[in-house]
Design a protein around this motif. Structure first.
Motif, PDB file in Angstrom:
ATOM      1  N   ALA A   1       0.302  -1.417  -0.100  1.00  0.00           N
ATOM      2  CA  ALA A   1       0.170   0.304   0.333  1.00  0.00           C
ATOM      3  C   ALA A   1       0.648   1.585  -0.253  1.00  0.00           C
ATOM      4  CB  ALA A   1      -0.621   0.187   1.154  1.00  0.00           C
ATOM      5  N   SER A   2       1.861   1.210   0.662  1.00  0.00           N
ATOM      6  CA  SER A   2       3.069   2.403   0.920  1.00  0.00           C
ATOM      7  C   SER A   2       3.491   2.861  -0.406  1.00  0.00           C
ATOM      8  CB  SER A   2       3.722   2.210   1.389  1.00  0.00           C
ATOM      9  OG  SER A   2       3.664   1.660   3.319  1.00  0.00           O
ATOM     10  N   ALA A   3       4.298   1.819  -1.426  1.00  0.00           N
ATOM     11  CA  ALA A   3       4.836   1.789  -2.237  1.00  0.00           C
ATOM     12  C   ALA A   3       3.544   2.166  -3.820  1.00  0.00           C
ATOM     13  CB  ALA A   3       5.174  -0.218  -2.722  1.00  0.00           C
ATOM     14  N   VAL A   4       2.360   1.203  -3.574  1.00  0.00           N
ATOM     15  CA  VAL A   4       1.683   2.034  -5.135  1.00  0.00           C
ATOM     16  C   VAL A   4       0.938   3.080  -4.093  1.00  0.00           C
ATOM     17  CG1 VAL A   4      -0.579   1.248  -5.406  1.00  0.00           C
ATOM     18  CG2 VAL A   4       1.054  -0.631  -4.558  1.00  0.00           C
ATOM     19  N   ALA A   5       0.905   3.931  -3.127  1.00  0.00           N
ATOM     20  CA  ALA A   5       0.196   4.973  -3.371  1.00  0.00           C
ATOM     21  C   ALA A   5       1.395   6.117  -3.227  1.00  0.00           C
ATOM     22  CB  ALA A   5      -0.187   5.264  -1.124  1.00  0.00           C
ATOM     23  N   GLY A   6       2.980   5.794  -3.347  1.00  0.00           N
ATOM     24  CA  GLY A   6       3.936   6.947  -3.401  1.00  0.00           C
ATOM     25  C   GLY A   6       4.079   6.641  -5.071  1.00  0.00           C
ATOM     26  N   VAL A   7       3.863   5.818  -5.582  1.00  0.00           N
ATOM     27  CA  VAL A   7       4.029   5.849  -7.175  1.00  0.00           C
ATOM     28  C   VAL A   7       2.948   6.179  -8.037  1.00  0.00           C
ATOM     29  CG1 VAL A   7       3.365   3.656  -7.743  1.00  0.00           C
ATOM     30  CG2 VAL A   7       4.860   4.093  -8.921  1.00  0.00           C
ATOM     31  N   VAL A   8       1.722   5.847  -7.533  1.00  0.00           N
ATOM     32  CA  VAL A   8       0.466   6.843  -7.924  1.00  0.00           C
ATOM     33  C   VAL A   8       1.019   8.447  -8.317  1.00  0.00           C
ATOM     34  CG1 VAL A   8      -1.631   7.293  -7.328  1.00  0.00           C
ATOM     35  CG2 VAL A   8      -1.247   4.888  -8.263  1.00  0.00           C
ATOM     36  N   ALA A   9       0.769   8.571  -6.677  1.00  0.00           N
ATOM     37  CA  ALA A   9       1.570  10.370  -6.525  1.00  0.00           C
ATOM     38  C   ALA A   9       2.399  11.074  -7.414  1.00  0.00           C
ATOM     39  CB  ALA A   9       1.574  10.488  -4.387  1.00  0.00           C
ATOM     40  N   ILE A  10       3.580  10.104  -7.360  1.00  0.00           N
ATOM     41  CA  ILE A  10       5.008  10.874  -8.158  1.00  0.00           C
ATOM     42  C   ILE A  10       4.557  10.685  -9.289  1.00  0.00           C
ATOM     43  CG2 ILE A  10       5.969   8.638  -8.192  1.00  0.00           C
ATOM     44  CD1 ILE A  10       8.297  10.977  -7.996  1.00  0.00           C
ATOM     45  N   ASN A  11       3.581   9.788 -10.016  1.00  0.00           N
ATOM     46  CA  ASN A  11       2.710   9.747 -11.231  1.00  0.00           C
ATOM     47  C   ASN A  11       1.993  10.891 -11.781  1.00  0.00           C
ATOM     48  OD1 ASN A  11       3.217   8.138 -14.108  1.00  0.00           O
ATOM     49  ND2 ASN A  11       0.589   7.913 -13.645  1.00  0.00           N
ATOM     50  N   GLU A  12       0.968  11.463 -10.229  1.00  0.00           N
ATOM     51  CA  GLU A  12      -0.070  12.253 -11.016  1.00  0.00           C
ATOM     52  C   GLU A  12       0.881  13.490 -10.877  1.00  0.00           C
ATOM     53  OE1 GLU A  12      -3.522  13.486 -10.844  1.00  0.00           O
ATOM     54  OE2 GLU A  12      -3.325  11.802 -11.209  1.00  0.00           O
ATOM     55  N   MET A  13       2.081  13.580  -9.986  1.00  0.00           N
ATOM     56  CA  MET A  13       2.618  14.935  -9.675  1.00  0.00           C
ATOM     57  C   MET A  13       3.682  15.586 -11.287  1.00  0.00           C
ATOM     58  SD  MET A  13       5.279  16.805  -6.912  1.00  0.00           S
ATOM     59  CE  MET A  13       3.713  16.857  -5.676  1.00  0.00           C
ATOM     60  N   LEU A  14       3.885  14.511 -11.701  1.00  0.00           N
ATOM     61  CA  LEU A  14       4.832  14.611 -13.175  1.00  0.00           C
ATOM     62  C   LEU A  14       3.594  14.407 -13.979  1.00  0.00           C
ATOM     63  CD1 LEU A  14       7.275  11.636 -12.287  1.00  0.00           C
ATOM     64  CD2 LEU A  14       7.661  14.631 -12.164  1.00  0.00           C
ATOM     65  N   GLY A  15       2.251  14.707 -14.129  1.00  0.00           N
ATOM     66  CA  GLY A  15       1.177  15.064 -14.690  1.00  0.00           C
ATOM     67  C   GLY A  15       1.182  13.170 -15.545  1.00  0.00           C
ATOM     68  N   LYS A  16       0.955  12.755 -14.907  1.00  0.00           N
ATOM     69  CA  LYS A  16       0.458  10.899 -15.493  1.00  0.00           C
ATOM     70  C   LYS A  16       1.719  10.707 -16.953  1.00  0.00           C
ATOM     71  CE  LYS A  16      -4.146  11.845 -14.962  1.00  0.00           C
ATOM     72  NZ  LYS A  16      -5.515  11.352 -14.998  1.00  0.00           N
ATOM     73  N   PRO A  17       2.598  10.738 -17.048  1.00  0.00           N
ATOM     74  CA  PRO A  17       3.427   9.883 -17.951  1.00  0.00           C
ATOM     75  C   PRO A  17       3.577   8.362 -17.423  1.00  0.00           C
ATOM     76  CG  PRO A  17       5.498   9.999 -15.895  1.00  0.00           C
ATOM     77  CD  PRO A  17       3.675  11.091 -15.532  1.00  0.00           C
ATOM     78  N   LEU A  18       2.697   7.618 -17.038  1.00  0.00           N
ATOM     79  CA  LEU A  18       2.382   6.197 -17.144  1.00  0.00           C
ATOM     80  C   LEU A  18       1.336   5.211 -17.124  1.00  0.00           C
ATOM     81  CD1 LEU A  18       6.166   4.747 -15.555  1.00  0.00           C
ATOM     82  CD2 LEU A  18       5.588   5.164 -18.352  1.00  0.00           C
ATOM     83  N   THR A  19       0.684   5.072 -17.282  1.00  0.00           N
ATOM     84  CA  THR A  19      -0.577   3.667 -17.059  1.00  0.00           C
ATOM     85  C   THR A  19      -0.342   3.160 -15.619  1.00  0.00           C
ATOM     86  OG1 THR A  19      -0.275   2.109 -18.057  1.00  0.00           O
ATOM     87  CG2 THR A  19      -1.371   3.841 -19.311  1.00  0.00           C
ATOM     88  N   ARG A  20      -1.664   3.237 -15.522  1.00  0.00           N
ATOM     89  CA  ARG A  20      -1.382   1.902 -14.260  1.00  0.00           C
ATOM     90  C   ARG A  20      -0.539   1.027 -14.378  1.00  0.00           C
ATOM     91  NH1 ARG A  20      -4.934   3.376  -9.972  1.00  0.00           N
ATOM     92  NH2 ARG A  20      -4.718   5.508  -9.654  1.00  0.00           N
ATOM     93  N   GLN A  21      -1.502   0.452 -15.458  1.00  0.00           N
ATOM     94  CA  GLN A  21      -0.193  -1.143 -15.547  1.00  0.00           C
ATOM     95  C   GLN A  21       1.459  -0.862 -16.150  1.00  0.00           C
ATOM     96  OE1 GLN A  21      -1.111  -4.353 -15.830  1.00  0.00           O
ATOM     97  NE2 GLN A  21      -3.562  -4.079 -16.259  1.00  0.00           N
ATOM     98  N   GLU A  22       1.924   0.018 -16.086  1.00  0.00           N
ATOM     99  CA  GLU A  22       2.755   0.403 -16.554  1.00  0.00           C
ATOM    100  C   GLU A  22       3.610   1.065 -14.748  1.00  0.00           C
ATOM    101  OE1 GLU A  22       3.357   2.853 -21.186  1.00  0.00           O
ATOM    102  OE2 GLU A  22       2.379   3.899 -19.513  1.00  0.00           O
TER     103      GLU A  22
END
Length: 311
Positions: A101-122
């Protein structure tokens, strides 16, 4: 974007017969991560709540920030900086996918901050690296459902092949966490390296039956298939009152009951929220009779997975 807040839910991995290949998300509990941009490059953990000071504050050694560094390196970004606050809302070593949960929340948050360059699957391989940091094994049966939601099947790890299957709308999970802790590394260490042909055949039949039961909303088939002849007999010895708690769940309406992840949490699946609540109360009472406090969560299957929260 200067501030992002993301939530990732707890998960049940293995789901009885599906060691390292099955997992599903629940609605609560879960971890929350807050990111705030900083002028200087680099990721800094400014606070962690709920961990009693046990988690590392070094960004490379913590699963929430380790995945962020891995993602930035992959994207070739060197000038990014942010402050990180992690709110741990589930116990460490709980068997509910705490590190995932920590890892997922972290990677989703930074992907959002960067403008979502990657999809959830990626994002999945990056979230899996958080598991490697936490336990030494980059398995996907917790991070997959926490990231994607739903009931997840990992068909293959090399190459990674993961998909979700439909589940009955009236299927509920009871999740009971006794106030003890089991280290994931220890729980994997005690497993046998070899399995008999007889048990392999039985396990394969239960795996197929559980998938078919979920997809066809056949509750009787789900119940018959929630049998683990390989992992549960070994890991259950680490959990006090396991047999008694499991039987209490079944006696009070659960379709089946087994170990959540590597334990010590136990989960049960039931048809309808009332059966799930009755099973949960019986499980808690059985632990209490042995002098073990426990927490209870009842939830339908979380189909959405991690979410970005708005203030």
């Amino acid at each position: 974007m200067n501030f992002v807040k993301a939530f990732a839910p707890a998960t049940v991995a293995n789901v009885a017969c599906g060691f390292d290949i099955f997992g599903f998300a629940v609605k609560e509990p879960g971890d929350t991560v807050e990111l705030r941009r900083r002028d200087e490059p680099g990721i800094v953990i400014t606070d962690i709540t709920g961990d009693e000071g046990r988690l590392p504050r070094n960004a490379e050694k913590n699963s929430v920030t380790g995945v962020m560094l891995y993602l930035l390196k992959h994207l070739g970004i060197t000038d990014f900086g942010c402050e990180v606050v992690l709110h741990k809302n589930m116990p460490l070593g709980s068997g509910m996918g705490s590190s995932a949960a920590s890892a997922v929340a972290g990677v989703v948050a930074i992907n959002e901050m960067l403008g979502k360059p990657l999809t959830r699957q990626e994002l999945l391989p990056f979230a899996m690296e958080g598991e490697r940091i936490a336990s030494g094994s980059a398995h996907a049966d917790n991070v997959g459902p926490s990231l994607l939601g739903g009931f997840v099947v990992i068909r293959s790890y090399n190459p990674l092949d993961i998909f979700t299957i439909p589940v009955p709308g009236d299927l509920y999970c009871t999740l009971v966490h006794p106030d003890i802790e089991i280290n994931t590394k220890d729980a994997r260490f005690i497993l046998r390296n070899e399995v008999s042909l007889k048990n392999t055949i039985a396990q394969m039949g239960n795996v197929a039956g559980l998938v078919a039961g979920l997809m066809q909303a056949d509750y009787d088939l789900i119940s018959r298939s929630m049998v683990d002849v390989i992992i549960e007999p070994v890991r259950s010895i680490l959990i006090p009152q396991f047999k008694e708690v499991k039987q209490a769940a079944i006696d009070h309406g659960a379709l089946g009951c087994s170990i959540s992840g590597s334990g010590p949490s136990l989960f049960a699946l039931s048809r309808g929220v009332e059966n799930a609540q009755k099973a949960g109360a019986a499980m808690k009472d059985t632990f209490a009779d042995a002098g073990i406090a426990s927490s209870l969560h009842v939830s339908s299957i979380n189909q959405g997975g991690a979410v970005v929260l708005t203030e």
